[in-house]
Enzyme design. Sequence first.
Site, PDB file in Angstrom:
ATOM      1  N   GLU A 479       0.843  -1.197   0.000  1.00 23.69           N
ATOM      2  CA  GLU A 479       0.000   0.000   0.000  1.00 23.69           C
ATOM      3  C   GLU A 479       0.881   1.251   0.000  1.00 23.69           C
ATOM      4  OE1 GLU A 479      -2.295   0.252   3.571  1.00 23.69           O
ATOM      5  OE2 GLU A 479      -3.090   2.241   3.087  1.00 23.69           O
ATOM      6  N   ASP A 552      -1.141  -1.021   5.695  1.00 25.56           N
ATOM      7  CA  ASP A 552      -1.026  -0.420   7.023  1.00 25.56           C
ATOM      8  C   ASP A 552      -2.006  -1.071   7.990  1.00 25.56           C
ATOM      9  OD1 ASP A 552       0.841   1.321   6.104  1.00 25.56           O
ATOM     10  OD2 ASP A 552      -0.570   2.956   5.728  1.00 25.56           O
ATOM     11  N   ASP A 554      -4.259   0.084   9.754  1.00 26.09           N
ATOM     12  CA  ASP A 554      -5.337   1.019  10.109  1.00 26.09           C
ATOM     13  C   ASP A 554      -6.568   0.715   9.253  1.00 26.09           C
ATOM     14  OD1 ASP A 554      -4.687   1.880   7.610  1.00 26.09           O
ATOM     15  OD2 ASP A 554      -3.863   3.817   8.236  1.00 26.09           O
ATOM     16  N   ASP A 556      -7.918   2.216   6.655  1.00 28.68           N
ATOM     17  CA  ASP A 556      -7.684   2.228   5.209  1.00 28.68           C
ATOM     18  C   ASP A 556      -6.958   0.969   4.768  1.00 28.68           C
ATOM     19  OD1 ASP A 556      -8.952   4.545   4.688  1.00 28.68           O
ATOM     20  OD2 ASP A 556      -7.135   5.796   4.583  1.00 28.68           O
TER      21      ASP A 556
END
Length: 689
Positions: A479, A552, A554, A556
């Site tokens: 990403e 990541d 998180d 997203d």
Amino acid sequence: MEEEKKVVIEEAKAEAPAEVKPVPEVTISEMNEEEVLLEKADAKYDAGNIQVLEGLEAVRKRPGMYIGTTSSAGLHHLVWEIVDNAIDEALAGYCTEVTVTINTGNTITVVDNGRGIPVDVVKKSGLSGVETVYTVLHAGGKFGEGGGYKVSGGLHGVGASVVNALSKWCEVTVNKDGGVYYIKFENGGKINKHLEKIGTCDPNKNGTKVTFKPDPEIFTDTTEYSYDIIRDRMRQVAYLNRGIKIVVVDAREDHEPRREEFCFKGGIKEYVLFINAHKTKLFDEVLYCEGSVPITLESGSTAHVYAEIAMQYDDGYSSNIYSFCNNVHTHEGGMHETGFRDAMRRVVNNYAREYKFLKDGEDDLTYEDIVEGLTCVISVKHPNPQFEGQTKTKLGNSEVRKIVSGIVGEQLNRFFLEDPKLARTIMEKIVMAANARMAARKAREDIRRKGALDLTTLPGKLADCSSKNPEECELYIVEGNSAGGSAKNGRNRETQAILPLRGKILNVEKAQAKRIFANAEIGNMITAIGGGIDPEFDVSKIRYHKIVIMTDADVDGSHIRILLLTFFYRFMRPLINEGYIYIAQPPLYKVEYHGKQYYAYNDDQLELIKKKLNLKPGYPFQRYKGLGEMDAEQLWETTMDPTNRKMLRVTLEDAIKAEQIFTDLMGDNVDPRKEFIHENAKFVKNLDI
Ligand code: 28F
């Protein structure tokens, strides 16, 4: 460390010292085969027709041969074997209710209200029916032959004796004709004391109760049962066998008490509704066909093959065909699916021609067109199933093809004739799918002409590895460009390739094929991986045997991960089935102490590090918000170095569950998505993949 899904460390639990006197061991395996060869029973079932194949010792020596693995899956397999026997009794028409309880200490109790396993002594073996069933491999006559009725022959079809062989102890209590009979087997099925009558009961309350403790010497990974796994399978069994009530109980002291009941009058009809719960349906009804056809067995006797099919269309583009034989999910398909396909093609194309949904000269509608947006459950019960294929989940019985084809063909045709409106809705949907298919093919050809899907032109963003041996090559899909940069610099250039993804990739669940192929990020992945896409996906052509999603930690990141998984699930499913997809596990925290770095992958580990280093509360630590915060060296050390990294392998143990999660997350209905994200902040860990 690598590739481990989860590691559960089970403390050795002290067994209550059993009061067992060392009596000479009697195991069937030590007997002369003559002694245990049993008389062919006459038409009436008693403890008669039982085949002796091997001893329990063999099972303990090579448990994998009998239950597949000795990991968590094998541990749960023991439960399925015992439940199978209760379900057989129900299918024979004598049992209505089955209860499965997880007890403290991870023992399992299964109770049914059937006739009770025969307690009378079997001539020659000198053992009671109960002992025979629990100590002779492959006990239980075959359904339809010699009066036996074994139907739900599990994946391995080996029965209760295997469970006994792999248990520290196993207790069986039978209520039969007013008597209560009991026996306890120990240490892999050994009999210290024969079956004895221990009391009396209401002669109308027959049944069998079994409690077993899996042997920790066999199940060295884990002996911890999962309520969710047992509940999911019991729900499935209840759907596949309409009207049987199955109760699941978690009675472990150290667990939250749980209890669920499953009983579905509508059987697989309700199953389809359950699978489609969050989808937008084309129409409310579930189309249902069933029938049974006599066949002649090798022995010359007659038995029946029973088949039922339930299906419903939704407004989506994927197709989900789930087939079962004797309650075993036949992942690899087989003759029942082939028969279904024959009938669908025949009936739909005949109807389409007759009522001019297809014009003269136009090609036939393909099976893929016909099943787009279709969810279908096919369930057959066969007295003598042949399971073939790599994972023994492909139904090989050729006679089943015509049987299913006949039942579906006749009944679907009737639905169409009786309800022209329904027929029109389905036909229009299928014709649309056919048009989309042709448009998609054209789009694909256009792209290929432009070179995007040309395997020789690898995407510019791909930093490929130098090795050309797929077995050792890994593709990291990363990403963001900055993390992509670190990964490129930190990697092992020989075996690790990096493909950075910019921003979000297209949600393939909602998009039509045409748009999907035109999407640049998706085009890059297809080209890099090199196996093409469904329906022409060829797993033997892929360039990497590990495809690692690195996002990541998180929201997203998990969203991108879900989008990627959805893409692989829809267009390169063999990658998931064959275990080529992984999820990288970057650390969440870094603690620096005396110039040394310590990484933690979860909160528990962070606490452990602090404790080990004797750090006072308030000692600073870094929380990684994204991969981009790590430099090349750190990323290599913590996340990419094969000797040190942790990765989750993505498997689709339960395609149905995954399918539901994907539609929940990706489909049009927003509520289930919200609900899911709320419940599963850490998506992948909870998805059980
Ligand atoms: C908790 C698990 O195992 N239930 C079972 C029966 C009933 C019969 C049976 C089973 C005899 C010789 C095989 C009774 N009466 N629940 C169970 N319930 N097995 S297992 O027979 C086994 C055959 O070999 C049964 C008359 N016929 C059959």
